[in-house]
Scaffold this motif. Structure first.
Motif, mmCIF file in Angstrom:
data_model
loop_
_atom_site.group_PDB
_atom_site.id
_atom_site.type_symbol
_atom_site.label_atom_id
_atom_site.label_comp_id
_atom_site.label_asym_id
_atom_site.label_seq_id
_atom_site.Cartn_x
_atom_site.Cartn_y
_atom_site.Cartn_z
ATOM 1 N N GLU A 44 -0.818 126.088 -19.353
ATOM 2 C CA GLU A 44 -1.194 125.878 -20.221
ATOM 3 C C GLU A 44 -1.244 126.915 -21.310
ATOM 4 O OE1 GLU A 44 -5.404 122.759 -20.368
ATOM 5 O OE2 GLU A 44 -5.065 123.373 -18.060
ATOM 6 N N PRO A 45 -0.416 126.221 -22.603
ATOM 7 C CA PRO A 45 0.036 127.374 -23.591
ATOM 8 C C PRO A 45 -1.488 127.242 -24.607
ATOM 9 C CG PRO A 45 0.857 126.014 -23.377
ATOM 10 C CD PRO A 45 0.589 125.373 -22.217
ATOM 11 N N TYR A 46 -1.826 126.240 -24.407
ATOM 12 C CA TYR A 46 -2.945 125.872 -25.420
ATOM 13 C C TYR A 46 -4.089 124.980 -25.020
ATOM 14 C CZ TYR A 46 1.093 125.697 -28.211
ATOM 15 O OH TYR A 46 2.308 126.388 -29.034
ATOM 16 N N ALA A 47 -5.315 126.083 -25.198
ATOM 17 C CA ALA A 47 -6.662 126.609 -24.584
ATOM 18 C C ALA A 47 -7.033 124.199 -24.701
ATOM 19 C CB ALA A 47 -7.555 126.745 -24.512
ATOM 20 N N ASN A 48 -6.906 123.763 -25.763
ATOM 21 C CA ASN A 48 -8.141 122.330 -26.322
ATOM 22 C C ASN A 48 -6.461 121.733 -25.859
ATOM 23 O OD1 ASN A 48 -10.015 123.649 -26.993
ATOM 24 N ND2 ASN A 48 -9.809 123.810 -28.737
ATOM 25 N N ILE A 49 -5.275 121.534 -25.127
ATOM 26 C CA ILE A 49 -4.208 121.177 -25.216
ATOM 27 C C ILE A 49 -4.001 120.887 -23.549
ATOM 28 C CG2 ILE A 49 -1.786 120.205 -25.803
ATOM 29 C CD1 ILE A 49 -1.754 121.977 -28.456
ATOM 30 N N LYS A 50 -4.262 119.781 -23.185
ATOM 31 C CA LYS A 50 -4.281 118.678 -21.495
ATOM 32 C C LYS A 50 -3.052 118.304 -22.056
ATOM 33 C CE LYS A 50 -7.724 120.871 -20.839
ATOM 34 N NZ LYS A 50 -8.178 121.421 -19.971
ATOM 35 N N SER A 51 -2.012 118.415 -20.972
ATOM 36 C CA SER A 51 -0.474 117.846 -20.111
ATOM 37 C C SER A 51 -0.852 117.566 -18.801
ATOM 38 C CB SER A 51 0.465 119.325 -20.504
ATOM 39 O OG SER A 51 1.926 117.932 -19.666
ATOM 40 N N LEU A 52 -0.258 116.519 -18.092
ATOM 41 C CA LEU A 52 -0.770 116.011 -16.555
ATOM 42 C C LEU A 52 0.704 116.702 -16.062
ATOM 43 C CD1 LEU A 52 -1.122 112.363 -17.817
ATOM 44 C CD2 LEU A 52 -2.926 114.038 -17.101
ATOM 45 N N PHE A 53 1.650 116.651 -16.777
ATOM 46 C CA PHE A 53 2.417 117.902 -15.764
ATOM 47 C C PHE A 53 3.330 118.437 -16.417
ATOM 48 C CE2 PHE A 53 1.916 113.012 -14.119
ATOM 49 C CZ PHE A 53 1.427 113.070 -12.953
ATOM 50 N N ASN A 54 4.408 118.996 -15.394
ATOM 51 C CA ASN A 54 5.492 119.774 -16.179
ATOM 52 C C ASN A 54 7.084 118.660 -16.680
ATOM 53 O OD1 ASN A 54 7.300 121.953 -16.457
ATOM 54 N ND2 ASN A 54 7.571 122.751 -14.724
ATOM 55 N N TYR A 55 7.469 119.310 -18.056
ATOM 56 C CA TYR A 55 8.022 118.230 -18.492
ATOM 57 C C TYR A 55 8.976 118.159 -18.180
ATOM 58 C CZ TYR A 55 3.842 115.768 -20.915
ATOM 59 O OH TYR A 55 2.722 114.711 -20.775
ATOM 60 N N HIS A 56 9.637 119.831 -17.518
ATOM 61 C CA HIS A 56 10.771 120.151 -17.343
ATOM 62 C C HIS A 56 11.650 119.543 -15.692
ATOM 63 C CE1 HIS A 56 11.348 122.567 -20.611
ATOM 64 N NE2 HIS A 56 9.854 123.441 -20.373
ATOM 65 N N ASP A 57 10.360 119.092 -15.437
ATOM 66 C CA ASP A 57 10.622 118.517 -14.297
ATOM 67 C C ASP A 57 11.175 117.347 -13.949
ATOM 68 O OD1 ASP A 57 10.235 116.288 -11.013
ATOM 69 O OD2 ASP A 57 8.045 117.070 -11.839
ATOM 70 N N PRO A 58 12.897 117.051 -13.505
ATOM 71 C CA PRO A 58 13.334 115.998 -13.398
ATOM 72 C C PRO A 58 12.915 114.481 -13.248
ATOM 73 C CG PRO A 58 14.747 117.680 -12.480
ATOM 74 C CD PRO A 58 13.056 117.631 -12.291
ATOM 75 N N LEU A 59 11.828 114.572 -12.505
ATOM 76 C CA LEU A 59 10.702 113.203 -11.703
ATOM 77 C C LEU A 59 10.463 112.689 -13.355
ATOM 78 C CD1 LEU A 59 9.788 110.771 -9.962
ATOM 79 C CD2 LEU A 59 8.212 112.289 -9.973
ATOM 80 N N ILE A 60 9.561 113.631 -13.846
ATOM 81 C CA ILE A 60 9.099 113.158 -15.028
ATOM 82 C C ILE A 60 9.881 113.300 -16.115
ATOM 83 C CG2 ILE A 60 7.636 114.286 -16.870
ATOM 84 C CD1 ILE A 60 6.266 113.480 -13.868
ATOM 85 N N GLN A 61 11.334 113.748 -16.019
ATOM 86 C CA GLN A 61 11.554 113.267 -17.778
ATOM 87 C C GLN A 61 12.166 111.615 -17.270
ATOM 88 O OE1 GLN A 61 14.819 116.804 -17.452
ATOM 89 N NE2 GLN A 61 13.358 118.533 -18.698
ATOM 90 N N LYS A 62 12.790 111.760 -16.324
ATOM 91 C CA LYS A 62 13.418 110.231 -15.972
ATOM 92 C C LYS A 62 12.964 109.364 -16.282
ATOM 93 C CE LYS A 62 15.861 106.487 -14.100
ATOM 94 N NZ LYS A 62 16.984 106.618 -14.996
ATOM 95 N N SER A 63 11.293 109.708 -15.462
ATOM 96 C CA SER A 63 10.455 108.582 -16.047
ATOM 97 C C SER A 63 9.473 108.466 -17.584
ATOM 98 C CB SER A 63 8.991 108.912 -15.568
ATOM 99 O OG SER A 63 9.273 109.021 -13.578
ATOM 100 N N LEU A 64 9.921 109.721 -17.689
ATOM 101 C CA LEU A 64 9.822 109.142 -19.585
ATOM 102 C C LEU A 64 10.586 108.811 -20.185
ATOM 103 C CD1 LEU A 64 8.181 112.763 -20.747
ATOM 104 C CD2 LEU A 64 6.889 110.287 -20.551
#
Length: 127
Positions: A44-64
């Motif tokens: 997590e690059p920023y303490a107060n920013i949350k991300s559910l997944f790794n956006y470089h994951d092809p599954l996540i990219q296709k889903s988005l």
């Protein structure tokens, strides 16, 4: 009336032009299976920013892509459920262990032009 028209057109086009096998596989995943297949966010690059997944994951990219550009309601339901569960967990922990009682969640606005072009707002689909 306009949304009924779009729903009818979408239904007919889905029959005439079925989704790709990759999209059909995404749509068939349960929320739990989706989480298991997706790569978790490693840092997590920023303490107060949350991300559910790794956006470089092809599954996540296709889903988005399916959510944002195709208005895929099944993917929206999966993301909406995951977002709800994650927010509930995060806020429960934060409320329990700190003096944080007024969280703010701000969806990014979609311009009128873009909404007209796409026919939907992906942020609204998550609710």
């Amino acid at each position: 009336m306009k949304s009924l028209f779009f729903h009818i057109i979408y239904s007919i086009s889905s029959i005439v032009f079925p989704s790709s096998p990759e999209t059909q596989e995404l749509e068939s995943l349960s929320t739990e299976d989706f989480v298991l297949k997706a790569s978790p966010l490693s840092t997590e690059p920023y303490a107060n920013i949350k991300s559910l997944f790794n956006y470089h994951d092809p599954l996540i990219q296709k889903s988005l892509w399916e959510l944002k550009y195709q208005g895929n309601k099944k993917i929206a339901q999966t993301f909406g459920k995951l977002l709800y569960e994650t927010l509930l967990d995060e806020l429960s922990d934060t409320l329990l262990f700190s003096n944080f009682d007024k969280p703010i969640l701000i969806p990014l606005p979609l311009s009128k032009e873009r909404r007209k072009e796409r026919g939907w707002n992906q942020s609204e689909m998550l609710i």
